[in-house]
Design an enzyme around this catalytic site. Structure first.
Site, short mmCIF file in Angstrom:
data_model
loop_
_atom_site.label_atom_id
_atom_site.label_comp_id
_atom_site.label_asym_id
_atom_site.label_seq_id
_atom_site.Cartn_x
_atom_site.Cartn_y
_atom_site.Cartn_z
N ASN A 120 -50.11 -56.00 52.55
CA ASN A 120 -48.85 -56.54 53.05
C ASN A 120 -48.34 -57.74 52.26
O ASN A 120 -47.17 -58.10 52.38
CB ASN A 120 -49.07 -56.94 54.52
CG ASN A 120 -47.91 -57.71 55.09
OD1 ASN A 120 -46.82 -57.17 55.30
ND2 ASN A 120 -48.13 -58.99 55.35
N TYR A 155 -36.85 -57.70 43.31
CA TYR A 155 -37.48 -57.34 44.58
C TYR A 155 -37.37 -55.84 44.83
O TYR A 155 -38.36 -55.18 45.17
CB TYR A 155 -36.82 -58.12 45.72
CG TYR A 155 -37.51 -57.98 47.05
CD1 TYR A 155 -38.70 -58.67 47.30
CD2 TYR A 155 -36.99 -57.18 48.06
CE1 TYR A 155 -39.34 -58.55 48.52
CE2 TYR A 155 -37.62 -57.05 49.28
CZ TYR A 155 -38.80 -57.74 49.51
OH TYR A 155 -39.45 -57.61 50.73
N LYS A 162 -40.45 -53.00 45.11
CA LYS A 162 -40.67 -52.20 46.31
C LYS A 162 -40.45 -50.70 46.05
O LYS A 162 -41.16 -49.86 46.61
CB LYS A 162 -39.77 -52.70 47.44
CG LYS A 162 -40.10 -54.13 47.89
CD LYS A 162 -41.55 -54.27 48.35
CE LYS A 162 -41.83 -55.65 48.92
NZ LYS A 162 -43.21 -55.78 49.45
N ILE A 215 -36.88 -58.76 59.77
CA ILE A 215 -37.91 -59.08 60.76
C ILE A 215 -38.01 -60.60 60.90
O ILE A 215 -37.86 -61.35 59.94
CB ILE A 215 -39.29 -58.52 60.32
CG1 ILE A 215 -39.17 -57.02 59.94
CG2 ILE A 215 -40.32 -58.70 61.43
CD1 ILE A 215 -38.76 -56.10 61.06
N THR A 265 -39.63 -63.46 60.54
CA THR A 265 -40.78 -63.97 59.81
C THR A 265 -40.37 -65.20 59.00
O THR A 265 -39.17 -65.45 58.81
CB THR A 265 -41.33 -62.92 58.83
OG1 THR A 265 -40.33 -62.66 57.83
CG2 THR A 265 -41.69 -61.63 59.55
#
Length: 262
Positions: free
Chosen positions: A101, A167, A171, A200, A202
């Site tokens: 993760n 990014y 991914k 999310i 976070t």
């Protein structure tokens, strides 16, 4: 096990005797997934770069009666994550599950303006880090005769977003790597899948939105469901993917993003 709480159907997992490794376990999705594995009675290896963060996750696991170890490691350095995996197997005797993760983001910037060192930084953690992790997790799992690996991608791994070239590349690449590896080991009882979270709640989201309420509202406006997701909702997907309920599932990407990329 399925059980009903009011009008809601829930699922609980029993991973007694199983060993789960979680990278990026110091905060956010990684921390919640480590806690979820511990709640399911698995032994947990909590891995992250920040000693303070992983020790806090360890404290939370211990507080709830779970059994875990915290290992400081940098997934972008092969020797570092290799040693962490070896420590996990040495401590618990095997490795059943891995949730790769650990990941980092960058500020929005047009592709041609991305500094080379920034490109390398993102790829080193988000893509190389998953490769290095799987390179040493897979042999450990094969020794046990089976295993399940879940890698964290992103909505930016299935759809392009402006200003996120490095990014997105990391991914998208992670998904390709995961699919190929899933086929490599499909007949050896080792499953490899991907979870692709949306927006999310976070620390990464806080950095992405600039830590302002205006920035947060702008981000959430992208979500058709009208809210950000919670790390527990990603953790639930990960635990399901590691369970026998997902025994016929490998090489798949599970987009958990409230419809953002639909």
């Amino acid at each position: 096990m399925f059980y009903r709480r009011g009008n809601k159907m829930s699922v609980s997992f029993d991973y007694s005797g199983k060993v789960a490794l979680v990278t990026g376990a110091g905060t956010g999705i990684g921390r919640e997934t480590a806690l979820a594995f511990a709640k399911a009675k698995a032994y947990v290896a909590i891995i992250g770069r920040s000693e303070n963060n992983i020790q806090e996750t360890l404290r939370l696991v211990t507080e709830m009666g779970g059994q875990a170890i915290a290992i400081q490691a940098d997934v972008s350095q092969e020797d570092s994550i290799k040693a962490a995996i070896e420590k996990t197997v040495e401590t618990f005797g095997k490795l059943d599950f891995a949730f790769n993760n650990a990941g980092i983001e960058h500020k929005a910037i047009p592709a041609a303006d991305i500094p080379s060192e920034e490109w390398d930084r993102i790829i080193s953690t988000n893509l190389n880090g998953v490769f290095f992790s799987m390179k040493h997790e897979i042999p450990a799992m094969l020794k046990s005769g089976s295993g399940s690996i879940v890698n964290t991608a992103s909505g930016a791994g299935v759809k392009g977003f402006p200003g996120n070239g490095a990014y997105c590349a990391s991914k998208f690449g992670l998904i390709g790597l995961s699919k190929a590896a899933a086929l490599d080991y499909a007949k050896q009882h080792l499953r490899i899948n991907v979870v692709a979270p949306g927006i999310i709640e976070t620390p990464m989201m806080q950095r992405f939105t600039g830590g302002t309420e205006e920035g947060r509202e702008t981000a959430i406006a992208q979500e058709p469901v009208g809210r950000a997701g919670h790390p527990k909702e990603i953790a639930g997907t990960v635990l399901w993917l590691c369970s026998d309920l997902a025994a016929f599932t490998t090489g798949s990407v599970f987009v958990v993003d409230g419809g953002q990329t639909a």
